[in-house]
Design a protein around this motif. Structure first.
Motif, PDB file in Angstrom:
ATOM      1  N   SER A  46       0.822  -1.207   0.000  1.00  0.00           N
ATOM      2  CA  SER A  46       0.000   0.000   0.000  1.00  0.00           C
ATOM      3  C   SER A  46       0.859   1.262   0.000  1.00  0.00           C
ATOM      4  N   LEU A  47       2.109   1.170   0.457  1.00  0.00           N
ATOM      5  CA  LEU A  47       3.004   2.323   0.398  1.00  0.00           C
ATOM      6  C   LEU A  47       3.372   2.643  -1.049  1.00  0.00           C
ATOM      7  N   VAL A  48       3.683   1.597  -1.837  1.00  0.00           N
ATOM      8  CA  VAL A  48       4.006   1.797  -3.257  1.00  0.00           C
ATOM      9  C   VAL A  48       2.797   2.385  -3.984  1.00  0.00           C
TER      10      VAL A  48
ATOM     11  N   LEU B  30       2.509  13.505  -0.982  1.00  0.00           N
ATOM     12  CA  LEU B  30       2.708  13.745   0.443  1.00  0.00           C
ATOM     13  C   LEU B  30       4.172  14.006   0.755  1.00  0.00           C
ATOM     14  N   LEU B  31       4.411  14.626   1.903  1.00  0.00           N
ATOM     15  CA  LEU B  31       5.786  14.807   2.366  1.00  0.00           C
ATOM     16  C   LEU B  31       6.322  13.531   2.992  1.00  0.00           C
ATOM     17  N   ALA B  32       5.439  12.721   3.551  1.00  0.00           N
ATOM     18  CA  ALA B  32       5.841  11.466   4.184  1.00  0.00           C
ATOM     19  C   ALA B  32       4.764  10.419   3.920  1.00  0.00           C
ATOM     20  N   TYR B  33       5.184   9.156   3.843  1.00  0.00           N
ATOM     21  CA  TYR B  33       4.248   8.090   3.485  1.00  0.00           C
ATOM     22  C   TYR B  33       4.127   7.038   4.586  1.00  0.00           C
ATOM     23  N   ARG B  34       4.393   7.441   5.832  1.00  0.00           N
ATOM     24  CA  ARG B  34       4.082   6.542   6.935  1.00  0.00           C
ATOM     25  C   ARG B  34       2.569   6.367   6.990  1.00  0.00           C
ATOM     26  N   LEU B  35       2.135   5.242   7.535  1.00  0.00           N
ATOM     27  CA  LEU B  35       0.725   4.861   7.461  1.00  0.00           C
ATOM     28  C   LEU B  35      -0.227   5.929   7.998  1.00  0.00           C
TER      29      LEU B  35
ATOM     30  N   GLU C 193      -4.561   9.680   6.582  1.00  0.00           N
ATOM     31  CA  GLU C 193      -5.178  11.009   6.619  1.00  0.00           C
ATOM     32  C   GLU C 193      -5.445  11.521   5.209  1.00  0.00           C
ATOM     33  N   ALA C 194      -4.472  11.335   4.300  1.00  0.00           N
ATOM     34  CA  ALA C 194      -4.651  11.790   2.914  1.00  0.00           C
ATOM     35  C   ALA C 194      -5.786  11.040   2.233  1.00  0.00           C
ATOM     36  N   ALA C 195      -5.953   9.762   2.580  1.00  0.00           N
ATOM     37  CA  ALA C 195      -6.994   8.938   1.969  1.00  0.00           C
ATOM     38  C   ALA C 195      -8.357   9.159   2.609  1.00  0.00           C
ATOM     39  N   GLY C 196      -8.414   9.945   3.684  1.00  0.00           N
ATOM     40  CA  GLY C 196      -9.678  10.147   4.378  1.00  0.00           C
ATOM     41  C   GLY C 196     -10.105   8.924   5.163  1.00  0.00           C
ATOM     42  N   VAL C 197      -9.114   8.160   5.638  1.00  0.00           N
ATOM     43  CA  VAL C 197      -9.375   6.906   6.342  1.00  0.00           C
ATOM     44  C   VAL C 197      -9.007   7.073   7.815  1.00  0.00           C
TER      45      VAL C 197
ATOM     46  N   HIS D 215       0.822   0.951  15.090  1.00  0.00           N
ATOM     47  CA  HIS D 215       1.681  -0.153  15.537  1.00  0.00           C
ATOM     48  C   HIS D 215       0.921  -1.179  16.362  1.00  0.00           C
ATOM     49  N   ASP D 216      -0.400  -1.061  16.447  1.00  0.00           N
ATOM     50  CA  ASP D 216      -1.224  -2.202  16.833  1.00  0.00           C
ATOM     51  C   ASP D 216      -1.446  -2.987  15.547  1.00  0.00           C
ATOM     52  N   ALA D 217      -1.024  -4.259  15.514  1.00  0.00           N
ATOM     53  CA  ALA D 217      -0.995  -5.011  14.254  1.00  0.00           C
ATOM     54  C   ALA D 217      -2.368  -5.074  13.591  1.00  0.00           C
ATOM     55  N   GLN D 218      -3.424  -5.310  14.379  1.00  0.00           N
ATOM     56  CA  GLN D 218      -4.746  -5.407  13.772  1.00  0.00           C
ATOM     57  C   GLN D 218      -5.228  -4.052  13.263  1.00  0.00           C
ATOM     58  N   ALA D 219      -4.956  -2.999  14.026  1.00  0.00           N
ATOM     59  CA  ALA D 219      -5.366  -1.658  13.585  1.00  0.00           C
ATOM     60  C   ALA D 219      -4.630  -1.269  12.306  1.00  0.00           C
ATOM     61  N   ASP D 220      -3.342  -1.598  12.226  1.00  0.00           N
ATOM     62  CA  ASP D 220      -2.574  -1.253  11.025  1.00  0.00           C
ATOM     63  C   ASP D 220      -3.029  -2.068   9.823  1.00  0.00           C
TER      64      ASP D 220
END
Length: 381
Positions: A117-119, A127-132, A137-141, A148-153
């Protein structure tokens, strides 16, 4: 089942990628999230839990006491995936972790194909940064839990991919990758090899720009030769090289005796630990350092801070005058205090994604420390 897929996220106990201590998975069927699977893992290897990793995800050794070992968890992962393609944010890390865990426990790699999903985000949002969290935020999600909660990520990565599909007018993962000219990553158990998820079309490499001689000579990178190794998460290498040139620094393709700084593409400088696999440039830098050449290895976080400072106003004459008026002992105490404050704000910004001051206020702290160091050069040590 055609067009269905599963997002996945791993968290690790320490700096070794194979030390998987948690996994989260989210199934997407017909464009909707339908099911989830998560479990703690008794991590492979004998590295235990580091305080740094625990500070990120909150998992401790006591929490995984009695948790299933990696071979059993891998079977659960494969059962839940059921042959469907996998998706991860920064998939190179997650599937590198999977390979390392399998190798450590003498388990054959599974055959798998996966997307990143980063690619995809790099081809969808500017964006200036592509951390999740930034991509979400950019995707409106909305993030469904702590980063860093595995299920949330895993949930968030799935929602990011669904948002990207909507942007590009498709509802299938295969069609999205085809439209963006991105190829699946693959694990090949028979040959023990793999290929990462990446764009099929590689842009023509541009020549490295020349340093701007009219840049501010007071900038911390002015006149320095800077080499970059690895992949930067926040900007492309070409953009980084151009920004270096703009502030009077010279980017270089490789490490040599002229190199002053090596930037390593990672946000965590503590990953430069014994036993870690180093790039050729990193090894060359170590050889030069051992031979007496002064060269500094910095993280992406430090690099971005230096770029920001170089673009900011230089230390004011008044700030420098006040710093020079301080006795060395008092200046040293102020320097130590502001350094602790800067490190705390770095942690809040880059690790917990919960800054408590503005970028401008942070820059003023760093400029204040820089004034002390200019007035009392011994403090730079």
């Amino acid at each position: 089942m055609n067009g269905d897929w599963v997002s996945i996220d791993f968290e690790t106990a320490n700096y070794w990628p194979g030390s998987i201590c948690s996994v989260g998975m989210t199934a997407v069927v017909a464009g909707k999230i339908t099911d989830r699977f998560s479990t703690l893992v008794n991590p492979p290897g004998d590295g235990g839990f580091t305080a740094y990793n625990t500070s990120i995800h909150g998992i401790t050794a006591q929490m995984v006491d009695g948790a299933p070992a990696w071979p059993a968890v891998l079977r659960q992962i494969l059962d839940f995936a059921d042959g469907r393609p996998l998706v991860a944010h920064n998939a190179a890390f997650d599937f590198g972790a999977l390979r390392a865990a399998c190798t450590e426990t003498a388990v054959e790699w599974p055959g798998a194909r996966y997307a990143c999903s980063l690619v995809v985000a790099r081809q969808t949002w500017r964006l200036l940064a592509y951390r999740l969290p930034f991509v979400a935020e950019a995707a409106g999600v909305p993030m469904t839990g702590a980063h860093h909660d595995a299920q949330a990520d895993a949930d968030t990565a799935a929602r990011v991919m669904l948002a990207a599909m909507a942007v590009h007018g498709t509802d299938k993962l295969d069609d999205l990758l085809r439209k963006l000219q991105i190829r699946y990553g693959q694990l090949y158990p028979d040959s023990g090899s793999w290929s990462n998820c990446r764009r099929r079309v590689q842009e023509k490499r541009q020549p490295i720009p020349t340093a701007n001689p009219e840049a501010d000579p007071e900038g911390p990178l002015y006149g320095r030769h800077v080499c970059i190794t690895g992949t930067l998460n926040s900007l492309s290498r070409a953009d980084a090289q151009q920004r270096l040139a703009d502030i009077g620094a010279q980017a270089t393709a490789g490490v040599s005796r002229k190199t002053d700084i090596l930037v390593v593409g990672t946000a965590d400088p503590t990953r430069f630990a014994p036993g870690m696999t180093l790039s050729g440039k990193h090894r060359k830098a170590q050889e030069l350092l051992d031979a007496g050449h002064e060269i500094e290895v910095i993280s992406e976080t430090d690099f971005l801070e230096l770029l920001s400072l170089s673009a900011s106003s230089p230390v004011s004459a008044e700030a420098l005058r006040q710093a020079k008026a301080l006795p060395l002992t008092e200046a040293a105490a102020q320097h130590a205090n502001v350094s602790v404050e800067i490190d705390d704000h770095r942690f809040r910004y880059y690790i917990t994604d919960a800054p408590v001051i503005s970028d401008e206020e942070f820059d003023q702290l760093v400029l204040g420390r820089r004034a002390l160091e200019k007035a009392h050069p011994s403090l730079r040590q």
